[in-house]
Each structure stands twice: as C-alpha cells, then as structure tokens.
Enzyme design. Structure first.
Site, mmCIF file in Angstrom:
data_model
loop_
_atom_site.group_PDB
_atom_site.id
_atom_site.type_symbol
_atom_site.label_atom_id
_atom_site.label_comp_id
_atom_site.label_asym_id
_atom_site.label_seq_id
_atom_site.Cartn_x
_atom_site.Cartn_y
_atom_site.Cartn_z
ATOM 1 N N GLY A 8 41.088 28.839 51.486
ATOM 2 C CA GLY A 8 41.986 29.547 52.034
ATOM 3 C C GLY A 8 42.544 28.946 53.254
ATOM 4 N N ARG A 11 41.623 31.292 59.229
ATOM 5 C CA ARG A 11 41.741 32.647 59.671
ATOM 6 C C ARG A 11 42.125 33.393 58.308
ATOM 7 N NH1 ARG A 11 38.251 33.230 63.464
ATOM 8 N NH2 ARG A 11 39.069 34.990 64.641
ATOM 9 N N SER A 12 41.966 33.142 57.337
ATOM 10 C CA SER A 12 42.390 33.785 56.083
ATOM 11 C C SER A 12 41.457 34.833 55.588
ATOM 12 C CB SER A 12 42.691 32.866 54.869
ATOM 13 O OG SER A 12 41.514 32.231 54.302
ATOM 14 N N ALA A 33 25.509 26.074 58.525
ATOM 15 C CA ALA A 33 26.626 25.967 59.393
ATOM 16 C C ALA A 33 26.957 24.666 59.771
ATOM 17 C CB ALA A 33 26.120 26.764 60.659
ATOM 18 N N HIS A 49 30.912 34.508 63.522
ATOM 19 C CA HIS A 49 30.141 34.154 62.326
ATOM 20 C C HIS A 49 28.679 34.653 62.474
ATOM 21 C CE1 HIS A 49 32.819 31.602 59.802
ATOM 22 N NE2 HIS A 49 33.724 31.808 61.160
ATOM 23 N N GLU A 61 21.737 24.291 60.936
ATOM 24 C CA GLU A 61 22.944 23.727 61.498
ATOM 25 C C GLU A 61 22.854 22.283 61.283
ATOM 26 O OE1 GLU A 61 23.064 24.853 65.595
ATOM 27 O OE2 GLU A 61 23.096 26.856 65.211
#
Length: 182
Positions: A8, A11-12, A33, A49, A61
């Site tokens: 997407g 920011r969807s 991440a 998050h 990470e």
C-alpha cells in the site's frame, strides 16, 4: 509455510494491518524491523511502530543485512517483516551517487533480495511481508528515485508471485487481491 504480502501507499495503514494479522494468530512472533533512525521524523515513526507492538513479540533489527539472518525465523510461528521498501532504501543508499542505477549495483541488490526470498521459502511458519507500493504514482524526477521505483516494483512483483495471499491497503482499508485469508 505461508507468505502473506501486504502492500500500500506510505501511511496507508499497511503496517497496522499486518500487525493485526500477526496478533490474530496468537502465537510466537518475530518482528523484523528495517528502519534506521536517521532524523527526528524517522525516530518518531519507529517509536510509533514500537508502541503498537505487543511486548511478547521478539524484535530483530535488520536494516541492511536481512538476507543473512533468515535462519533466525525458524524459532517463531509468525515472522512480520516491516518493511521491504525501507530495507531497499537502506541498500540503495549504501552506494555512492556515481553507482546509482549501475548494473552491478542493481544485480547486487537483486541478489540480496533473491537470497532473502529463497530463505523465506524455507521457513515453515507464516511470513507476513510489508512493502510500499511505488507503482501508483508518477515517475520520480531524480535518478535515485527512479532506481528506487524500478527496484521496488521488481521486488514487490517477485514477492507477490511467491505469496499465498496479497493485500493492498488503501486509506486504512485492506483489500484482498490474491488468496485466502489466514
């Protein structure tokens, strides 16, 4: 093994949707991440998050070398990889400007993504992969931007082809475009 691909726009709501899918499974989760806190805005995005994740989830990470650590996944029933587009951005920026769109640099990055995807195919649990969709906007004005779009489009197509399920998240609404719901 199951691969669920969630894509997407920026920011969807794609990460929140992917997190919800992982929570619904109610099993051991590894959150991979890829973000790097390069400035205050990115620090805030990473913090958001972190706040949404359950404390029971493990976090790895892997901003640059995600392909080298796929073996870590075996101890978890669900792996949430967030996200391919950020990982790709990190990889592109390891090259000096003179090598942007260079054939060898492009093949090196494709190799990392293919190695990661090969490892994902070996994983026995549910793999939830998040990535931004770069194909809905115009062609980027910069050389780096066009390289990013080309590489992300290629990576997303490779992942979607392997995925059992694909969701597009638009304005916070997930739309299933391939497969059955997990």
């Amino acid at each position: 093994m199951s691969i669920v691909f969630v894509t997407g726009g920026v920011r969807s709501g794609k990460s929140a949707f992917a997190e919800q899918l992982a929570k619904e499974k109610d099993v051991s989760v590894l959150y991979v991440a890829t973000g790097v806190a390069t400035d205050k805005e990115m620090e805030q995005r990473i913090a958001l998050h972190r706040e949404r994740r359950p404390a029971s989830w493990e976090v790895a990470e892997r901003p640059y070398d995600a392909d080298a650590f796929v073996s870590e996944y075996s101890g978890y029933e669900v792996v949430l990889f967030d996200c391919v587009s950020t990982w790709l951005s990190n990889l592109l920026l390891t090259f000096p400007e003179g090598r942007w769109r260079d054939g060898a640099a492009t093949e090196e990055i494709k190799g990392k993504i293919e190695r990661w995807l090969s490892g994902v195919r070996q994983y026995q649990g549910t793999m939830i992969v998040v990535s931004s969709e770069a194909g809905l906007g115009g062609v980027a004005m910069s050389r780096l931007g066009r390289w990013f779009q080309d590489m992300l489009g290629w990576a997303n197509q490779r992942i979607a082809a392997e995925a059992d399920e694909v969701y597009a998240v638009i304005s916070g609404i997930p739309c299933k475009i391939k497969g059955e719901r997990i």
